[in-house]
Design a protein around this motif. Structure first.
Motif, PDB file in Angstrom:
ATOM      1  N   TYR A 154     -10.890  -1.685 -42.641  1.00  0.00           N
ATOM      2  CA  TYR A 154     -11.529  -1.562 -43.510  1.00  0.00           C
ATOM      3  C   TYR A 154     -12.107   0.031 -44.256  1.00  0.00           C
ATOM      4  O   TYR A 154     -11.677  -0.015 -45.979  1.00  0.00           O
ATOM      5  CB  TYR A 154     -12.894  -2.383 -43.451  1.00  0.00           C
ATOM      6  N   GLN A 155     -11.974   0.715 -43.327  1.00  0.00           N
ATOM      7  CA  GLN A 155     -12.577   2.195 -43.966  1.00  0.00           C
ATOM      8  C   GLN A 155     -11.657   2.981 -44.655  1.00  0.00           C
ATOM      9  O   GLN A 155     -11.653   3.626 -45.429  1.00  0.00           O
ATOM     10  CB  GLN A 155     -13.026   3.096 -42.493  1.00  0.00           C
ATOM     11  N   SER A 170     -16.528  -4.037 -42.829  1.00  0.00           N
ATOM     12  CA  SER A 170     -16.465  -3.118 -41.775  1.00  0.00           C
ATOM     13  C   SER A 170     -16.736  -2.891 -40.613  1.00  0.00           C
ATOM     14  O   SER A 170     -16.130  -2.337 -40.095  1.00  0.00           O
ATOM     15  CB  SER A 170     -17.367  -1.759 -42.372  1.00  0.00           C
TER      16      SER A 170
END
Length: 600
Positions: A154-155, A170
Motif C-alpha cells: 500500500y505504501q 495500509s
C-alpha cells in the motif's frame, strides 16, 4: 504530540468480540460495538436502536451535528431499513452512520454513497471487525491480540501514484467496501450490501438538463445546511474552478455575508492574487483564518509521521493529531473534479486496444512508472496487474470506454485522497464539500470525453447559478481546447483595482509559533514553485525533509524492504537537488512511508 482525537465505533462479531470495556455496547453475546460512548438511543415501530455519526454529514438540507439528530432522522423514516434507502440517496459529504439494531440483532455501518468515508473490514481467527475509521479498527483488533500487519505494498502504491485504492488498506488483510455499498454485521449472514440507489446511479442519465438541475439542487441544499450552522463559517477561495463553483452557489443563495473567504499562500502566488482580485470585485470579505489548521510540528519527523499515525498509514495529508477543536465551519471545493475528465484525458480507448502497463504510464507518467526510479520491476508488475483488474471490474459495472478511466478516479483517488482527507479533518472541525452529490459524476458521464476535458458540465453548472463568475480571470486560461466549439466563450471581465477587504478574525494558536522566513528566501521559493509547477510548501520544506530522510537512512537498512523499492533511488532523494515534480513528490511520500512503516 499525543492525539486527543476520539476513536470511532467498531462493530465486532465472533469468538473474540466480548471484551471488558466500559465503552463497549453489547448487542448480543458475540456481537458488540467498541467505542460506543457517544451512541444515542431511539426507537421505531420495530424496536430499539442505538446510533452514532462519524464525519460531518449533511442529510437532505440539514447538517447532522449530533447523534440525537440522527435518531430523529431514523425515527422519521419509520424503520432502520427504510432509513438505509434514504441515507443512500440523501446523505452528502464524507461521513458514516453506525446503527446498532437491538431488536434485529445486527449492526449497520452506512458510509456516504460516494464512499468518501471508506468502511474497512478485517477478519482474524473467526472474529470480524468493521469500522469507518481504520485507526479505530486496528486498535480494536490489537486489544484482542489480533492486530494486522502493516502493508508495504500500500505504501509503495501511495508513493508512486499519490494514493491507495488498488491495494485496499495500509494493513495487510484489511478490505474496503466498494462505493455505494454498506455493511451489515450479525451472528449469521454478515456481509456487504448495496444501496438501492446504486442501480440508478450506474445507469446512464436520460436528460442532461434534469441531472444538472438535480446537481444544482444538491449544492444549494448543502450550502443552506452549512450556512445554518452557528459557528464561524469560512469558504475556501483559490484561483481555480472548484472553489469558484462553491462561490457561485453561495451567491445564488444570497449567502455571501454568511461566509468569510480564505486563500492560502503568500502574496504574489497566482492563487492568492486571483482570490484577492475576485473578492475585491465582488465585495466579499476575506479572512486570514484558514479554519482548520495543522498544529505547528515540533520537528520535521513529527510533521510527516503524525498524520500517518493518525490515519493508520492511509495518507500523509491529514492533521497531526494534537489540534484542538477549531470552532470553525469550512466549505471546500472537493468533488468538483468529478465534473470534468481527470484520467480519461489521457486514456479513453477500449481496454482491448491498450495494455494496462501503457495505461499506467499515461495516468501517472513514464517517470513515475520507470523501474530505474522508486519502483522495482516486480513492484511495477503488481501495480499494473491491480490496475488492469480494477478497470475490468468497472467495465463490468457498465461504464463506457471513454468514461472508464474517470470511473477509476471516482472510485479510487477521489475516495482515498479527497474523501479520507475530509474524514481526518472532521476530527478537528466541521469541514464540508458542498459540491458533493451523486448527480455530479452522473452529469459528467453524460458528456463525451472531449466535453469533459474542457469542463463543459462544470461551467454549465456555474452558469446556471452565477454566470458572471465565468468572466473573471482564473489562475490560468480555462476555456481552451474544444470549449469554444461546444459553448460560447465568455467575455473577459477585469478585476477592480482596489484591494480586497479582510476581517481581522485571528485563528486560535495551535502549537509553537512557526519560525519567520526570510523575505528574500521566500521569494526565491515562490519563483521556483512557479517554475516547477509545484506547491509553495513543497519547495519551502524540501531542504529540511531531505535532511530528515538522510538521518533516517543512516539508521535503516532499506534492503530489509525486499524487492519493493529501489534503494539507490531512495538514497538519491536525500542527497541531490530535486528539480522534477515526480522526484519532489517521491521525497515527501518516501519519507513519510519509511517513518511510519518502520515504527513498531
Amino acid at each position: 504530540m499525543n492525539s486527543p482525537m476520539r476513536l470511532a465505533p467498531v462493530a465486532v462479531a465472533g469468538p473474540a468480540a466480548m471484551i471488558d470495556s466500559p465503552s463497549a455496547l453489547v448487542i448480543r453475546p458475540g456481537l458488540v460495538v467498541d467505542n460506543a460512548v457517544d451512541m444515542a438511543v431511539g426507537r421505531t415501530e420495530l424496536g430499539k436502536f442505538s446510533c452514532s455519526l462519524v464525519g460531518n454529514a449533511i442529510y437532505g438540507n440539514e447538517a447532522l451535528l449530533s447523534a440525537s439528530q440522527l435518531v430523529s432522522a431514523i425515527e422519521q423514516s419509520g424503520s432502520v431499513d427504510r432509513f438505509v434507502d434514504s441515507w443512500g440517496r440523501r446523505a452528502k459529504n464524507p461521513s458514516a452512520s453506525i446503527i446498532a439494531d437491538h431488536s434485529g440483532g445486527r449492526v449497520l455501518v452506512l458510509p456516504d454513497p460516494l464512499g468518501g468515508c471508506i468502511v474497512f473490514t478485517y477478519e482474524s481467527g473467526g472474529t470480524k471487525f468493521v469500522s469507518p475509521d481504520l485507526e479505530s479498527l486496528v486498535k480494536a483488533a490489537d486489544s484482542r491480540g489480533l492486530k494486522p500487519k502493516k502493508s508495504l505494498t500500500y505504501q509503495l502504491e501511495r508513493s508512486v501514484i499519490g494514493n491507495g485504492g488498488l491495494t485496499p488498506a495500509s494493513y495487510a488483510g484489511v478490505e474496503a467496501l466498494q462505493m455505494m455499498d454498506y455493511f451489515q454485521l450479525d451472528l449469521g449472514g454478515s456481509g456487504s450490501l448495496s444501496y438501492p440507489v446504486k442501480r440508478e446511479f450506474l445507469s446512464p442519465g436520460s436528460s442532461y438538463s434534469a441531472v444538472l438541475d438535480d446537481y444544482r439542487h444538491d449544492i444549494l441544499e448543502s450550502l443552506e445546511a452549512i450556512a445554518a450552522i452557528d459557528e464561524y463559517r469560512i469558504a475556501h477561495l483559490t484561483g481555480g474552478f472548484d472553489s469558484r463553483l462553491v462561490l457561485a452557489g453561495i451567491m445564488n443563495g444570497q449567502l455571501e455575508s454568511r461566509f468569510r473567504y480564505f486563500c492560502s499562500g503568500p502574496v504574489g502566488t497566482v492563487d492568492r492574487d486571483t482570490a484577492d482580485g475576485l473578492a475585491a470585485s465582488l465585495g466579499i470579505i476575506r479572512t486570514h483564518d484558514a479554519g482548520l489548521s495543522m498544529a505547528t510540528p515540533g520537528s520535521v519527523e513529527e510533521k510527516f509521521l503524525a498524520p500517518m499515525t493518525n490515519s493508520a498509514g492511509l495518507t500523509s495529508s491529514g492533521p497531526l493529531g494534537g489540534e484542538e477543536y477549531s470552532g470553525r465551519v469550512v466549505a471546500g471545493g472537493g468533488y468538483g473534479g468529478l465534473l470534468r475528465s481527470v484520467y480519461s484525458t489521457y486514456v479513453s480507448s477500449s481496454l482491448d486496444q491498450i495494455a494496462p502497463d501503457l495505461i499506467a504510464e499515461k495516468l501517472w507518467g513514464a517517470t513515475a512508472m520507470a523501474t530505474d526510479g522508486l519502483m522495482t520491476q516486480s513492484s511495477k508488475e503488481g501495480i499494473v496487474a491491480r490496475l488492469g483488474e480494477s478497470l475490468r471490474e468497472l467495465k463490468d459495472d457498465g461504464y463506457e470506454d471513454d468514461y472508464l478511466a474517470d470511473a477509476f478516479y471516482l472510485t479510487g483517488r477521489n475516495r482515498y485522497h479527497f474523501g479520507q482527507t475530509s474524514m481526518l479533518w472532521s476530527k478537528v472541525g466541521r469541514r464540508y464539500d458542498p459540491l458533493y452529490s451523486l448527480h455530479g459524476p452522473r452529469l459528467a458521464r453524460m458528456l463525451p470525453v472531449n466535453s469533459r476535458k474542457t469542463n463543459v458540465a462544470g461551467f454549465d453548472v456555474m452558469a446556471s447559478m452565477q454566470p458572471d463568475l465565468l468572466a473573471y480571470p482564473f489562475d490560468k486560461y480555462r476555456f481552451g481546447g474544444e470549449y469554444g466549439n461546444l459553448r460560447r466563450i465568455p467575455a473577459v471581465k477585469s478585476f477592480v483595482s482596489s484591494s480586497a477587504k479582510f476581517e481581522s478574525h485571528a485563528a486560535k494558536a495551535r502549537g509553537p509559533v512557526a519560525a519567520v522566513v526570510d523575505p528574500e528566501l521566500r521569494q526565491k521559493h515562490v519563483v521556483l514553485s512557479r517554475k516547477l509547477k509545484v506547491n509553495f510548501w513543497q519547495i519551502e520544506s524540501m531542504a529540511a525533509t531531505q535532511a530528515g530522510l538522510a538521518d533516517l537512512l543512516r539508521d535503516l537498512d532499506i534492503s530489509d524492504l525486499g524487492e519493493a523499492v529501489n534503494p539507490d533511488y531512495v538514497r538519491l532523494l536525500a542527497k541531490r537537488p530535486l528539480r522534477t515534480r515526480p522526484q519532489i513528490r517521491h521525497l515527501y511520500a518516501v519519507y513519510s512511508m519509511l517513518l511510519w512503516y518502520t515504527k513498531p
